[in-house]
Design a protein around this motif. Structure first.
Motif, mmCIF file in Angstrom:
data_model
loop_
_atom_site.group_PDB
_atom_site.id
_atom_site.type_symbol
_atom_site.label_atom_id
_atom_site.label_comp_id
_atom_site.label_asym_id
_atom_site.label_seq_id
_atom_site.Cartn_x
_atom_site.Cartn_y
_atom_site.Cartn_z
ATOM 1 N N LYS A 14 44.715 -70.694 -33.011
ATOM 2 C CA LYS A 14 45.910 -70.194 -33.713
ATOM 3 C C LYS A 14 45.938 -68.658 -33.709
ATOM 4 O O LYS A 14 45.947 -68.030 -32.660
ATOM 5 C CB LYS A 14 45.963 -70.768 -35.126
ATOM 6 C CG LYS A 14 46.097 -72.290 -35.167
ATOM 7 C CD LYS A 14 46.271 -72.793 -36.575
ATOM 8 C CE LYS A 14 46.417 -74.305 -36.602
ATOM 9 N NZ LYS A 14 46.564 -74.830 -37.964
ATOM 10 N N TYR A 20 47.924 -69.267 -29.576
ATOM 11 C CA TYR A 20 48.500 -69.640 -30.865
ATOM 12 C C TYR A 20 48.754 -71.144 -30.955
ATOM 13 O O TYR A 20 48.524 -71.769 -32.003
ATOM 14 C CB TYR A 20 49.807 -68.880 -31.093
ATOM 15 C CG TYR A 20 50.551 -69.310 -32.325
ATOM 16 C CD1 TYR A 20 50.058 -69.014 -33.599
ATOM 17 C CD2 TYR A 20 51.745 -70.026 -32.231
ATOM 18 C CE1 TYR A 20 50.736 -69.428 -34.738
ATOM 19 C CE2 TYR A 20 52.427 -70.430 -33.364
ATOM 20 C CZ TYR A 20 51.919 -70.128 -34.615
ATOM 21 O OH TYR A 20 52.580 -70.536 -35.741
ATOM 22 N N ARG A 40 41.981 -75.102 -38.824
ATOM 23 C CA ARG A 40 41.775 -75.092 -37.366
ATOM 24 C C ARG A 40 40.838 -76.216 -36.959
ATOM 25 O O ARG A 40 39.921 -76.590 -37.694
ATOM 26 C CB ARG A 40 41.204 -73.740 -36.919
ATOM 27 C CG ARG A 40 42.211 -72.603 -36.989
ATOM 28 C CD ARG A 40 41.713 -71.390 -36.216
ATOM 29 N NE ARG A 40 40.479 -70.866 -36.778
ATOM 30 C CZ ARG A 40 40.414 -69.935 -37.727
ATOM 31 N NH1 ARG A 40 41.544 -69.457 -38.248
ATOM 32 N NH2 ARG A 40 39.259 -69.498 -38.165
ATOM 33 N N ASN A 71 50.528 -73.072 -39.498
ATOM 34 C CA ASN A 71 49.525 -72.033 -39.753
ATOM 35 C C ASN A 71 48.603 -72.406 -40.906
ATOM 36 O O ASN A 71 47.440 -71.981 -40.942
ATOM 37 C CB ASN A 71 50.209 -70.701 -40.057
ATOM 38 C CG ASN A 71 50.996 -70.170 -38.870
ATOM 39 O OD1 ASN A 71 50.701 -70.502 -37.724
ATOM 40 N ND2 ASN A 71 52.000 -69.348 -39.143
#
Length: 626
Positions: free
Chosen positions: A463, A457, A547, A543
């Motif tokens: 993540k 994560y 990414r 979040n």
């Protein structure tokens, strides 16, 4: 490596060392005398004695006055001038003060600072696994006379003492100072054994406050059969002793990861590479057809190893008649390598000479075991099934725990494709299916382990991409718990100051105390709610960010995003956990000459010194470059 190759390597190594020496030192003829083991040349007319630090005039540029000083003031040292076993004593005592000063700096700590160029070069070569026994050989002595005629080659003990006393002490002191800069540390144990010899390593992984990854080899010890009888208990003792020796606070050690060699029997293994190798081994053991095929391949290899005529015939077919590249070296090794994938490497090499083996079998019909076309197909397909696993294990050897869950998922997908694509071969289809089943069963504890979930994560490349809803919630709860714990550790308890500041009488004081506790609890509850809200917003922001590309460095990303400073203590705790625990195999391979020398030496080399030499070998490319 052949003797000729070793001597060529030594020649080139010392040729570079010679070029780096000061030209004036090369022209010195006065240092031919053994008296210079106790004196340093300050100038052409002045020499300093190493022990008493006095200067002596050498107006005639001779050594008579120096010898006379030794004879009258230091008779014990003078007696050694006529012996061949001059030791390290004078020079080490002289360099003691220098080395103690070098311990104070964390940067540019040269473990061989203060030694002359040739002593330094020779010690470096010994640390890098030049054979200690070779130093006493006639060939090496003759080579040194050519390379450096004025250099007096010392006995082995001289160089052993340099490594075990000065180099080790500098490295050990530097290691302790580096460890003191880390907030958290992951310990990793690894055990590798081969042909009755074993090697245990204890490594430490961490990250500094400025996000510089740190790796240290804390302990390296050779193992014997007695140690192997109770590995897990002995490993625990070594860990406890090392933690005490290095003065590591228990709360600084976050995790201890062990490979299959250092775990308690039947316990859960958390080393990813160990689990993957175990899955492959158990799958092969359950497949009788592949076992028979592997045995046939081994018989073919042994056939050509035992017959020079047959090997030359095969070589002629492969290289001359088929005009192919040089024949693979599989027929040179008498025994199969102990590596986990050695049988697959052997079969891959046989595939390279498949046509030559087929022709040889036709021309020598009753002379050799044959491999039939469907068996060749199974060999090729089996290696295709294993190839992704070999790639993953290679990646894990240089990667962190954040890659474990994603790569396990990738291997599972690869096996599902293999089951579909290789349905024509029942043997390979069964093999891929069984391997997938083994991965599903044995890797579940690994992929649900909170430290691997957290590491994944906190890697901005992955993540939550590989998590189900339950795992997402588990990681979120753990992040909030750890953030709250960090906040509470930095907050001073408010009730104590309120009580101490009370100036009322005893009865009112008691009533006031209860009220203050209630007020503090209510205030703390409000603060906690606000903090939880802030933490959830921070995680939502993290979040929401895209990414990273898989080739990017997650540590650099965290370093360049100070807005997530609240998460930094947690990131540093998980982001450097290694994916593999297999360093012992690498060090064992790099120390083959030394371990062989140790077992065959007539000289008395203590177990403690063996461990110190292994420690310097393991850390020489780490601590000297910090």
């Amino acid at each position: 490596m052949s003797s000729l190759s070793i001597y060529i390597y030594i020649y080139r190594y010392f040729e570079r060392a010679t070029q780096s020496c000061d030209k004036a030192d090369v022209r010195r003829n006065s240092k031919r005398s053994r008296v210079w083991n106790f004196f340093d040349k300050e100038s052409e007319t002045v020499a300093k004695y190493c022990l008493c630090q006095k200067n002596f005039s050498r107006k005639g540029r001779g050594t008579t006055c120096l010898r006379n000083h030794l004879k009258s003031k230091h008779p014990a040292e003078f007696q050694t001038l006529n012996k061949t076993d001059l030791t390290y004593k004078a020079k080490t005592e002289m360099s003691g003060s220098k080395s103690s000063r070098s311990h104070l700096g964390l940067q540019n700590a040269d473990p061989l600072g203060g030694f002359n160029a040739f002593d330094k070069s020779l010690v470096q070569m010994l640390i890098k696994d030049l054979s200690f026994n070779m130093i006493e050989g006639v060939g090496f002595s003759d080579l040194m006379k050519v390379l450096r005629p004025r250099y007096a080659l010392r006995p082995i003990n001289y160089y052993v003492n340099i490594i075990c006393q000065d180099v080790y002490q500098r490295m050990h002191s530097h290691l302790m100072q580096q460890l003191s800069t880390l907030d958290s540390l992951t310990l990793v144990t690894s055990l590798y054994s081969d042909s009755g010899q074993g090697l245990l390593t204890l490594s430490g992984y961490g990250i500094s406050s400025d996000f510089q990854a740190r790796l240290f080899r804390l302990k390296c010890e050779p193992m014997d059969e007695e140690f192997m009888t109770d590995v897990s208990s002995n490993v625990c003792k070594i860990i406890d002793n090392t933690v005490t020796e290095l003065q590591l606070p228990k709360d600084k050690i976050n995790f201890i990861i062990k490979n299959e060699g250092t775990c308690v029997p039947d316990s859960r293994i958390v080393c990813s590479t160990s689990l993957l190798k175990m899955c492959v081994k158990s799958t092969l053991d359950a497949n009788e057809q592949l076992q028979q095929l592997d045995a046939k391949c081994m018989q073919i290899v042994k056939y050509f190893q035992q017959s020079t005529i047959a090997y030359n015939h095969l070589k002629c077919i492969h290289e001359d008649r088929l005009n192919r590249a040089e024949i693979p070296p599989i027929f040179d090794d008498e025994e199969l390598s102990p590596k986990w994938n050695s049988i697959f490497l052997l079969k891959a090499s046989l595939l390279q000479v498949k046509d030559a083996l087929t022709i040889y079998a036709e021309e020598n019909n009753n002379d050799m075991i044959k491999i039939y076309p469907d068996e060749w197909e199974n060999i090729e397909l089996c290696n295709r099934v294993i190839q992704p696993i070999e790639e993953v294990i290679e990646i894990w050897s240089k990667s962190t725990a954040s890659s474990v869950i994603p790569l396990v998922a990738a291997v599972k997908d690869s096996l599902r494709n293999d089951i579909h694509n290789y349905a024509s071969s029942m043997t390979i289809c069964s093999f891929a299916g069984k391997l997938l089943e083994e991965l599903e069963n044995k890797c579940i504890p690994l992929t649900r382990d909170i430290k691997y979930l957290m590491a994944t994560y906190l890697d901005p490349r992955y993540k939550q991409a590989f998590f189900n809803q339950e795992e997402v919630q588990l990681v979120t709860d753990e992040m909030l718990t750890q953030l709250s714990r960090i906040q509470n550790q930095g907050r001073q308890h408010p009730a104590k100051s309120n009580v101490n500041s009370s100036n009322v009488n005893a009865d009112v004081k008691t009533d006031s105390k209860i009220n203050s506790f209630l007020d503090n609890m209510l205030a703390l509850g409000n603060n906690n709610l606000e903090a939880q809200y802030q933490f959830k917003n921070l995680l939502f922001l993290y979040n929401s960010e895209a990414r990273l590309d898989r080739q990017s460095d997650p540590i650099i990303w965290w370093q360049s995003n100070p807005k997530y400073a609240l998460l930094f203590p947690i990131v540093r705790k998980y982001i450097t956990i290694p994916a593999a625990c297999d360093y012992s195999e690498q060090l064992f391979s790099e120390s083959t000459n030394f371990l062989s020398d140790w077992l065959s030496w007539d000289m008395d080399l203590s177990y403690e010194n063996v461990c110190k030499i292994l420690f310097t070998k393991a850390n020489f490319g780490i601590l000297d470059n910090e």
